[in-house]
Design an enzyme around this catalytic site. Structure first.
Site, PDB file in Angstrom:
ATOM      1  N   SER A  88       0.867  -1.183   0.000  1.00  6.48           N
ATOM      2  CA  SER A  88       0.000   0.000   0.000  1.00  6.48           C
ATOM      3  C   SER A  88       0.903   1.232   0.000  1.00  6.48           C
ATOM      4  CB  SER A  88      -0.854   0.013   1.272  1.00  6.48           C
ATOM      5  OG  SER A  88      -1.483   1.267   1.453  1.00  6.48           O
ATOM      6  N   TYR A 132      -1.998  -0.753  10.444  1.00 10.05           N
ATOM      7  CA  TYR A 132      -2.108  -1.139   9.027  1.00 10.05           C
ATOM      8  C   TYR A 132      -0.810  -0.789   8.287  1.00 10.05           C
ATOM      9  CZ  TYR A 132      -3.796  -1.170   4.194  1.00 10.05           C
ATOM     10  OH  TYR A 132      -3.945  -1.417   2.857  1.00 10.05           O
TER      11      TYR A 132
END
Ligand code: NDP
Length: 245
Positions: free
Chosen positions: A142, A155
């Site tokens: 990501s 995350y």
């Protein structure tokens, strides 16, 4: 084998979003697919859609946090198609929240899915790739692996781990094996905000609706990495909407 046509490609998290879009894209380009996720009905929808359009795909219900499930995914590829050319480790959860909410089950799930899940995939596919003398890991991280934005600390940490593990694996891979990191920005999927704390979910969904790119954009980036000539390894692709800061 170079290009995409005929390659045997396993994808985790293929029941929706980026994984499903990648499966559809690669099937259109002639790949033979082994697709994994937990939701049997959604996975079956993806497989049926591909086969209805003349593509080749089989579905296997897996939970990437379980080592035996990843072994079953790669074994299915070898049993059905005789080999495995690419493993796309895409399964993920964006259950973000501020630390003060102490959502420790969500922290555990992100570590288990992104870190243990990736390692389970490496453990299952690496011996197959070594036997064949070729293979490619495509690991979905990501832009959060590059920039931490509150409340995405856990995350971002797990996605940073995906980045670091990919580089470590690349350095040990040697000739014939390829390792590619795909770092998408905001992508329009059902996963954005899912399982996140209400405030974080609302903010993510608002951002998604304003600035996200379609999952087909990530699918194209993955295809680009796979279609390179043998011996050429795209190390990382960062792909985001032009609207994302
Ligand atoms: P989705 O929620 O649509 O897709 C997530 C997929 O992962 C689903 O197919 C889900 O299937 C699967 N999955 C989750 N946990 C597990 C598990 N334990 N075992 C097996 N499969 C699992 O979201 P996205 O498509 O957006 O997410 C895909 C990846 O892209 C994730 O790794 C995410 O972190 C990453 N990403 C997404 C961005 C975005 O803005 N959307 C941005 C950057 C990265 P099921 O529930 O059926 O198991």
């Amino acid at each position: 084998m170079s290009g995409i046509e005929g390659k045997v490609i396993a994808i985790t998290g293929a029941s929706s979003g980026i994984g499903a879009a990648t499966a559809a894209h690669l099937a259109e380009r002639g790949a033979r697919l082994v697709l994994g996720a937990r939701r049997e009905d959604r996975l079956a929808d993806v497989v049926d859609g591909i086969t209805a359009r003349g593509g080749t795909a089989v579905g296997t219900v897996i939970d990437v946090t379980r080592r035996a499930d990843l072994a079953r995914l790669t074994e299915t590829a070898v049993e059905r198609f005789g080999r495995l050319d690419v493993l796309v480790s895409n399964a993920g959860t964006m259950a973000v929240s501020p630390f003060d909410e102490l959502r420790q089950d969500d922290w555990d799930a992100m570590v288990a899915t992104h870190v243990t899940g990736l390692l389970n995939g490496i453990g299952a596919a690496l011996p197959v790739f070594r036997r064949q003398g070729s293979g490619q890991f495509v690991n979905v991280a990501s832009t959060a692996a590059h920039v931490v934005k509150s409340p995405q600390g856990v995350y971002a940490a797990t996605k940073t781990a995906v980045k670091v593990l990919s580089e470590g694996l690349r350095q040990e891979s040697g000739p014939g094996l390829r390792v590619t990191l795909i770092s998408p920005g905001f992508t329009h999927t059902e996963g954005v905000g899912k399982g996140a704390s209400p405030e974080a979910a609302a903010a993510m969904i608002e951002q998604r609706d304003e600035i996200a790119m379609p999952p087909s954009a990530v699918a194209s980036a993955i295809a680009f990495a796979i279609e390179q000539p043998e011996g050429v390894d795209i190390g990382e692709v960062v792909v985001r909407s032009t609207a994302q800061a």
